[in-house]
Motif scaffolding. Structure first.
Motif, short mmCIF file in Angstrom:
data_model
loop_
_atom_site.label_atom_id
_atom_site.label_comp_id
_atom_site.label_asym_id
_atom_site.label_seq_id
_atom_site.Cartn_x
_atom_site.Cartn_y
_atom_site.Cartn_z
N THR A 71 0.38 9.99 10.51
CA THR A 71 -0.71 8.80 10.31
C THR A 71 -0.28 8.07 9.03
O THR A 71 -0.01 8.62 8.05
N PHE A 72 -0.12 7.08 9.11
CA PHE A 72 0.44 6.23 7.95
C PHE A 72 -0.79 5.27 7.36
O PHE A 72 -1.72 5.08 8.13
N VAL A 73 -0.80 5.57 5.85
CA VAL A 73 -1.85 4.80 5.12
C VAL A 73 -1.31 4.06 3.99
O VAL A 73 -0.15 4.08 3.81
N ALA A 74 -2.06 3.20 3.54
CA ALA A 74 -1.88 2.52 2.48
C ALA A 74 -1.44 3.22 1.12
O ALA A 74 -2.16 4.38 1.15
N CYS A 75 -0.19 3.05 0.33
CA CYS A 75 0.11 3.92 -0.69
C CYS A 75 -0.86 3.82 -1.74
O CYS A 75 -0.90 4.69 -2.81
N THR A 76 -1.86 3.10 -1.93
CA THR A 76 -2.99 3.08 -2.87
C THR A 76 -3.92 4.14 -2.56
O THR A 76 -4.90 4.31 -3.25
N GLU A 77 -3.95 4.28 -1.16
CA GLU A 77 -4.86 5.71 -0.72
C GLU A 77 -4.08 6.94 -0.99
O GLU A 77 -3.00 7.06 -1.29
N SER A 78 -5.14 7.88 -0.95
CA SER A 78 -4.43 9.53 -1.01
C SER A 78 -3.50 9.74 0.01
O SER A 78 -4.02 9.33 1.15
N HIS A 79 -2.41 10.20 -0.08
CA HIS A 79 -1.34 10.29 0.58
C HIS A 79 -0.59 11.72 0.33
O HIS A 79 -0.50 12.11 -0.72
N GLY A 80 0.13 12.25 1.32
CA GLY A 80 0.84 13.43 1.27
C GLY A 80 2.15 13.23 1.05
O GLY A 80 3.07 14.09 0.63
N ALA A 81 2.84 12.06 1.50
CA ALA A 81 4.35 11.86 1.56
C ALA A 81 4.71 10.55 1.73
O ALA A 81 3.84 9.76 1.90
N GLU A 82 5.94 10.07 1.09
CA GLU A 82 6.39 8.75 1.08
C GLU A 82 7.81 8.67 2.00
O GLU A 82 8.48 9.55 1.50
N ILE A 83 7.99 7.57 2.71
CA ILE A 83 9.46 7.62 3.27
C ILE A 83 10.29 6.91 2.31
O ILE A 83 10.09 5.81 1.71
N HIS A 84 11.41 7.64 1.79
CA HIS A 84 12.19 7.34 0.75
C HIS A 84 13.51 6.53 1.26
O HIS A 84 14.00 5.61 0.77
N ARG A 85 13.97 6.94 2.55
CA ARG A 85 14.91 6.44 3.19
C ARG A 85 14.82 6.48 4.51
O ARG A 85 14.47 7.55 5.09
N ILE A 86 15.64 5.65 5.34
CA ILE A 86 15.41 5.71 6.75
C ILE A 86 16.91 5.21 7.17
O ILE A 86 17.38 4.30 6.68
N VAL A 87 17.45 5.78 8.35
CA VAL A 87 18.42 5.26 8.83
C VAL A 87 18.38 5.03 10.40
O VAL A 87 17.28 5.89 11.19
N ALA A 152 13.90 9.74 9.19
CA ALA A 152 13.57 9.11 7.83
C ALA A 152 13.34 10.41 7.08
O ALA A 152 12.78 11.23 7.39
N CYS A 153 13.48 10.30 5.51
CA CYS A 153 13.72 11.20 4.65
C CYS A 153 12.22 10.98 3.95
O CYS A 153 11.98 9.73 3.63
N THR A 154 11.23 11.91 3.84
CA THR A 154 9.79 11.88 3.41
C THR A 154 10.08 12.87 2.06
O THR A 154 10.71 13.70 1.74
N VAL A 155 9.09 12.31 1.08
CA VAL A 155 9.07 12.99 -0.12
C VAL A 155 7.82 13.24 -0.74
O VAL A 155 6.79 12.29 -0.30
N GLY A 156 7.21 14.26 -1.07
CA GLY A 156 5.86 14.64 -1.39
C GLY A 156 6.06 15.77 -2.64
O GLY A 156 6.89 16.14 -2.81
N LEU A 157 4.71 15.94 -3.27
CA LEU A 157 4.65 16.91 -4.20
C LEU A 157 5.16 18.63 -3.69
O LEU A 157 4.73 18.67 -2.53
N SER A 158 5.56 19.14 -4.24
CA SER A 158 6.15 20.49 -3.91
C SER A 158 4.96 21.32 -3.41
O SER A 158 5.32 22.25 -2.43
N ARG A 159 3.80 21.34 -3.71
CA ARG A 159 2.89 22.06 -3.40
C ARG A 159 1.78 21.44 -2.62
O ARG A 159 0.56 21.88 -2.37
#
Length: 302
Positions: A71-87, A152-159
């Motif tokens: 589920t994609f959301v605006a980055c200003t909203e609470s989110h669990g991950a972000e796409i950092h890189r895509i091929v 796509a590589c996703t990144v979020g906080l480790s916990r």
């Protein structure tokens, strides 16, 4: 009511039911072909996802596939991950240390995150010590059926904590959410990683790779680590009078796969080294990261 009238009315209702019910069950057909909405296009770097992701999942075909779709959301909203890189397509992994293409892609993403620009105030190329969780996602089954093969590589906080800002801002600012903390085991001599809001007596601030044959001295690294701590905390580097101090710890490794803690410069036979820049306490416990602390009081445990 007259029985004949009543009977006639019932007959008319029955005939009407015979006519109407088939029409309801079998509505009139319309000329043309049914259409299905096409699957969504691939996401873009910087898009944010509601869910955190860790690792990856291969489909039966061996490609990365993600079901159900995130589920994609605006980055200003609470989110669990972000796409950092895509091929568009993962490169083949044959002959690359036995790792899968997704594992190599995740490793490349990790290197990207640690190389996001030189840290202000330092002269050496430190990498922030980051507490991050990486994942790799791909098309869902509908996108795969349509021929999409992206990853796509996703990144979020480790916990898995939620975020309300982008990782570019977090990484460049040394945000407290990324704090990397540890508690030293007295009998073992090593530190166990713990969340920064739990009691700890050590915070890792950054890391520095050292090439074999480097003549980098201990004094140079210590001075640069002090600058790194100043940049990270937003305050003058701590001294023993504060109950905390700046420290560095260098490990050298060898072609024999052995490693040992050393003082710089590296021994001439070392195959390379790794130095950590740390904040250590006088034995008391902290319960918060010191990143971007500024002039606020040190977060000592009660």
């Amino acid at each position: 009511m007259d029985r004949r009238i009543s009977g006639g009315l019932m007959l008319m209702l029955a005939l009407l039911a015979v006519i109407v019910v088939p029409k309801v069950l079998n509505p009139a057909s319309v000329e043309g072909a049914a259409s299905v909405a096409p699957p969504p296009p691939p996401p873009s770097a910087g898009d944010c996802l509601l869910e955190p992701f860790s690792g990856y999942t291969d489909s039966d075909s061996g490609r990365v596939q993600t079901d159900p779709a995130p589920t994609f959301v605006a980055c200003t909203e609470s989110h669990g991950a972000e796409i950092h890189r895509i091929v568009d397509v993962l490169p083949p992994s044959a002959g690359r240390d036995g790792l899968t293409a997704a594992e190599h892609f995740m490793g490349d993403c990790w290197s990207d995150l640690h190389a996001e620009g030189r840290i202000a105030g330092t002269t050496l190329h430190w990498q922030w010590a980051l507490e991050l969780q990486l994942g790799v996602i791909g098309p869902d089954h509908r996108q795969s059926a349509a021929g999409q093969q992206w990853a796509a590589c996703t990144v979020g906080l480790s916990r898995g904590e939620p975020l309300t800002t982008t990782f570019d801002q977090l990484v460049r600012n040394g945000d407290p959410a990324l704090g990397s903390c540890g508690r030293v085991e007295p009998t073992q001599g090593w530190a166990m990683s713990v969340p920064c809001n739990e009691p700890h007596d050590l915070e890792w601030v950054g890391y520095l790779g050292i090439d074999p044959g480097s003549q980098l001295t201990q004094d140079e690294v210590d001075a640069d680590c002090t600058a790194l701590v100043t940049a990270s905390t937003g305050r003058d580097a701590p001294t023993t009078a504060d109950g905390i101090r700046v420290a560095t710890d260098t490990t050298a490794w060898y072609t024999s796969a052995d490693s040992q803690s050393v003082a710089l410069p590296l021994p001439p036979d070392a195959a390379g080294g790794w130095t950590s820049c740390e904040i250590r306490t006088d034995g008391r416990m902290l319960v918060g990261s010191l990143r971007r602390l500024g002039d606020a009081p040190l977060p000592w445990a009660p």
